[in-house]
Design a protein around this motif. Structure first.
Motif, PDB file in Angstrom:
ATOM      1  N   MET A  74       1.169  -1.577   0.008  1.00  0.00           N
ATOM      2  CA  MET A  74       0.265   0.226  -0.313  1.00  0.00           C
ATOM      3  C   MET A  74       0.519   1.012  -0.199  1.00  0.00           C
ATOM      4  N   ARG A  75      -0.037   2.452  -1.054  1.00  0.00           N
ATOM      5  CA  ARG A  75       1.305   3.510  -1.070  1.00  0.00           C
ATOM      6  C   ARG A  75       0.882   4.353   0.296  1.00  0.00           C
ATOM      7  N   THR A  76       2.069   5.169   0.835  1.00  0.00           N
ATOM      8  CA  THR A  76       1.670   6.047   1.567  1.00  0.00           C
ATOM      9  C   THR A  76       0.296   6.879   1.238  1.00  0.00           C
ATOM     10  N   VAL A  87     -13.349   9.806 -10.462  1.00  0.00           N
ATOM     11  CA  VAL A  87     -12.571  10.124  -8.656  1.00  0.00           C
ATOM     12  C   VAL A  87     -10.841   9.010  -8.560  1.00  0.00           C
ATOM     13  N   GLY A  88     -10.870   8.212  -9.172  1.00  0.00           N
ATOM     14  CA  GLY A  88      -9.618   7.443  -9.194  1.00  0.00           C
ATOM     15  C   GLY A  88      -8.652   7.591 -10.434  1.00  0.00           C
ATOM     16  N   GLU A  89      -9.461   8.380 -11.558  1.00  0.00           N
ATOM     17  CA  GLU A  89      -8.238   8.654 -12.279  1.00  0.00           C
ATOM     18  C   GLU A  89      -8.469  10.463 -11.841  1.00  0.00           C
ATOM     19  N   LYS A  90      -9.279  11.261 -11.492  1.00  0.00           N
ATOM     20  CA  LYS A  90      -9.116  12.307 -10.787  1.00  0.00           C
ATOM     21  C   LYS A  90      -7.675  12.413 -10.241  1.00  0.00           C
ATOM     22  N   ILE A  91      -7.613  11.788  -8.759  1.00  0.00           N
ATOM     23  CA  ILE A  91      -6.689  11.485  -7.508  1.00  0.00           C
ATOM     24  C   ILE A  91      -5.133  11.295  -8.922  1.00  0.00           C
ATOM     25  N   PRO A  94      -0.696  12.866  -9.125  1.00  0.00           N
ATOM     26  CA  PRO A  94       0.761  12.493  -8.334  1.00  0.00           C
ATOM     27  C   PRO A  94       1.018  13.059  -7.108  1.00  0.00           C
ATOM     28  N   HIS A  95       1.151  14.029  -7.222  1.00  0.00           N
ATOM     29  CA  HIS A  95       1.802  14.621  -5.548  1.00  0.00           C
ATOM     30  C   HIS A  95       0.113  14.279  -3.913  1.00  0.00           C
ATOM     31  N   LEU A  96      -0.646  13.758  -4.809  1.00  0.00           N
ATOM     32  CA  LEU A  96      -1.822  13.545  -3.665  1.00  0.00           C
ATOM     33  C   LEU A  96      -1.380  12.265  -3.084  1.00  0.00           C
ATOM     34  N   ALA A  97      -0.995  12.279  -1.672  1.00  0.00           N
ATOM     35  CA  ALA A  97      -1.555  11.441  -1.447  1.00  0.00           C
ATOM     36  C   ALA A  97      -2.893  11.074  -0.790  1.00  0.00           C
ATOM     37  N   ILE A  98      -3.061   9.745  -1.757  1.00  0.00           N
ATOM     38  CA  ILE A  98      -4.912   9.594  -1.103  1.00  0.00           C
ATOM     39  C   ILE A  98      -5.320   7.989  -1.952  1.00  0.00           C
TER      40      ILE A  98
END
Length: 112
Positions: free
Chosen positions: A1-3, A30-34, A38-42
């Motif tokens: 799992m990523r941070t 929403v996955g595409e938008k996130i 790439p700077h978002l850690a979600i």
């Protein structure tokens, strides 16, 4: 799992949209938008019915804030991603519930 610093849980139905088809499409969107940021850690997780449908719209919850949103369309998703997840500003008119406070609509009726 990523941070990650936030966790988004989104209902994919089946109650909020017919057989959950549109809700599943909203989850993918929403996955595409996130992922486009790439700077978002979600972290994003699909859930089945949260039994909190509002006006036939999928529900999206953001933690650790504990904010529950109505997601009636792509414009709402874009606002949540750009304003809340990226900008740190909650999208007040789409919130219907907040952890520790109850439903926003009923609170406004009590204090309005």
């Amino acid at each position: 799992m990523r941070t990650h610093t936030k966790h988004v849980l989104m209902c994919v139905g089946p109650r909020c949209t017919e057989d959950g088809v549109a809700a599943q499409a909203m989850f993918a969107l929403v996955g595409e938008k996130i992922d486009a940021r790439p700077h978002l850690a979600i972290k994003r997780t699909r859930t089945h019915c949260m039994v909190a449908c509002r006006a036939g719209a999928p529900v999206l919850v953001v933690y650790p804030e504990g904010v529950w949103y109505r997601c009636p369309d792509e414009a709402a998703l874009e606002r949540i991603v750009s304003e809340h997840l990226e900008g740190g500003r909650e999208v007040g008119e789409l919130i219907f519930h907040r952890l520790g406070e109850g439903d926003i609509d009923s609170l406004e009726a009590e204090h309005g």
